[in-house]
Write a protein that holds these residues in place. Structure first.
Motif, PDB file in Angstrom:
ATOM      1  N   LYS A 217       0.826  -1.210   0.000  1.00 25.22           N
ATOM      2  CA  LYS A 217       0.000   0.000   0.000  1.00 25.22           C
ATOM      3  C   LYS A 217       0.857   1.255   0.000  1.00 25.22           C
ATOM      4  O   LYS A 217       0.527   2.253  -0.652  1.00 25.22           O
ATOM      5  N   SER A 218       1.985   1.220   0.706  1.00 24.74           N
ATOM      6  CA  SER A 218       2.853   2.400   0.799  1.00 24.74           C
ATOM      7  C   SER A 218       3.595   2.677  -0.503  1.00 24.74           C
ATOM      8  O   SER A 218       3.979   3.811  -0.779  1.00 24.74           O
ATOM      9  N   LYS A 219       3.797   1.625  -1.323  1.00 29.11           N
ATOM     10  CA  LYS A 219       4.472   1.774  -2.614  1.00 29.11           C
ATOM     11  C   LYS A 219       3.691   0.999  -3.677  1.00 29.11           C
ATOM     12  O   LYS A 219       4.147  -0.035  -4.188  1.00 29.11           O
ATOM     13  N   PRO A 220       2.512   1.498  -4.043  1.00 33.65           N
ATOM     14  CA  PRO A 220       1.600   0.717  -4.893  1.00 33.65           C
ATOM     15  C   PRO A 220       2.129   0.402  -6.277  1.00 33.65           C
ATOM     16  O   PRO A 220       1.710  -0.588  -6.880  1.00 33.65           O
ATOM     17  N   TYR A 221       3.033   1.246  -6.812  1.00 34.05           N
ATOM     18  CA  TYR A 221       3.537   1.013  -8.167  1.00 34.05           C
ATOM     19  C   TYR A 221       4.956   0.452  -8.159  1.00 34.05           C
ATOM     20  O   TYR A 221       5.561   0.278  -9.215  1.00 34.05           O
ATOM     21  N   GLN A 222       5.472   0.156  -6.960  1.00 32.16           N
ATOM     22  CA  GLN A 222       6.793  -0.456  -6.856  1.00 32.16           C
ATOM     23  C   GLN A 222       6.748  -1.841  -6.205  1.00 32.16           C
ATOM     24  O   GLN A 222       7.480  -2.744  -6.610  1.00 32.16           O
ATOM     25  N   GLU A 223       5.889  -2.022  -5.187  1.00 36.55           N
ATOM     26  CA  GLU A 223       5.937  -3.249  -4.399  1.00 36.55           C
ATOM     27  C   GLU A 223       4.669  -4.101  -4.441  1.00 36.55           C
ATOM     28  O   GLU A 223       4.683  -5.247  -3.997  1.00 36.55           O
ATOM     29  N   ASP A 224       3.596  -3.575  -4.978  1.00 31.32           N
ATOM     30  CA  ASP A 224       2.320  -4.299  -4.910  1.00 31.32           C
ATOM     31  C   ASP A 224       2.360  -5.631  -5.648  1.00 31.32           C
ATOM     32  O   ASP A 224       1.893  -6.656  -5.142  1.00 31.32           O
ATOM     33  N   ILE A 225       2.920  -5.645  -6.843  1.00 30.30           N
ATOM     34  CA  ILE A 225       2.956  -6.891  -7.603  1.00 30.30           C
ATOM     35  C   ILE A 225       3.809  -7.939  -6.895  1.00 30.30           C
ATOM     36  O   ILE A 225       3.396  -9.087  -6.716  1.00 30.30           O
ATOM     37  N   ALA A 226       5.009  -7.573  -6.480  1.00 26.04           N
ATOM     38  CA  ALA A 226       5.912  -8.530  -5.836  1.00 26.04           C
ATOM     39  C   ALA A 226       5.328  -9.059  -4.530  1.00 26.04           C
ATOM     40  O   ALA A 226       5.451 -10.252  -4.218  1.00 26.04           O
ATOM     41  N   GLU A 227       4.682  -8.178  -3.754  1.00 21.49           N
ATOM     42  CA  GLU A 227       4.077  -8.599  -2.497  1.00 21.49           C
ATOM     43  C   GLU A 227       2.892  -9.538  -2.740  1.00 21.49           C
ATOM     44  O   GLU A 227       2.760 -10.579  -2.101  1.00 21.49           O
TER      45      GLU A 227
END
Length: 265
Positions: A217-227
């Motif tokens: 949620k804090s980095k929706p366009y950097q970490e959402d897919i990997a998480e």
């Protein structure tokens, strides 16, 4: 007569006050905000790897690793160094890991390891974790960089590689987290350039309205897919490894991202 006129005026004033409708706009706004707060679904975890007790990918799971070949010492660009030695390393230990699906991944270990044996020890710690990746993800990796020291792993999606640190690798092995770390960083290499900032992914995020972790949620366009991918991959590859409650939460609260990612696994 004057008294009569005054009484009539008072009656008219009272009647007009009764006919005035209250302004409900403020109350309506408050109700809408309260409803949004009520409807908001909080992320399930703080992060996918270090903030859960879930062993998504086990050390004992099958892998495709065959053997490790030593190439030699070469000059390589080694981003992420913790000292002042610079980007270019003139004595990088280069290995090639071979897998049963005819894929291979080079592993570059910084010259600060000191000798081939110490460098190989950390290459060996990585190979089976690479072997547990889905074949199409391993195929996107150009190489892996390993430095001495203790720092958090990161990926360079444009360069097709990710970076690990020896002491952090040891910590993550002790915590049964290195498999998940390798998967997470490879997800960045595999998915981010094409999907992370795409209109399609943003549309899925907006439709789902919540995130699997606070980190996503804090980095929706950097970490959402990997998480998110780590959960979806585990659900598809190792059924029942996640609890029924977690699987149900995912299918109910992030159905659009779940359906998109499950196509890959």
């Amino acid at each position: 007569m004057e008294r009569y006129v005054v009484m009539i005026s008072l009656l008219l004033l009272v009647s007009s006050c009764r006919n005035v409708q209250p302004d409900n706009s403020l109350q309506n706004d408050r109700s809408k905000v309260a409803q949004r707060i009520k409807d908001e679904i909080k992320p399930l975890f703080r992060t996918s790897i270090t903030a859960t007790e879930i062993d998504f990918i086990k050390e004992t799971d099958n892998d495709a690793f065959l053997n490790l070949k030593y190439i030699g010492q070469q000059t390589k660009e080694m981003p992420g160094g913790l000292s002042d030695e610079g980007l270019i390393d003139n004595g990088t230990y280069v290995f090639k890991a071979l897998f049963s699906d005819d894929k291979s991944v080079q592993i570059w270990l910084h010259s600060s390891f000191g000798n081939k044996e110490k460098a190989k020890a950390y290459a060996d710690k990585l190979t089976s974790r690479l072997g547990k990746l889905p074949s199409f993800m391993r195929n996107t990796l150009n190489h892996v960089v390993i430095h001495t020291g203790d720092h958090t792993a990161f990926a360079e999606d444009e360069g097709g590689f990710f970076v690990l640190y020896s002491d952090n690798m040891d910590t993550r092995i002790r915590n049964n987290d290195l498999e998940e770390t390798v998967f997470h960083e490879t997800c960045h290499v595999t998915f981010d350039l094409k999907y992370a900032k795409s209109k399609m992914w943003k549309k899925h995020q907006e439709a789902d309205k919540t995130f699997i972790t606070e980190y996503a949620k804090s980095k929706p366009y950097q970490e959402d897919i990997a998480e998110t991918a780590l959960f979806v991959y585990t659900m598809k590859t190792y059924p029942n490894r996640l609890s029924k409650e977690i699987e149900q939460w995912i299918k109910i609260n992030i159905p659009n991202r779940y359906k998109f990612l499950e196509m890959f696994f």
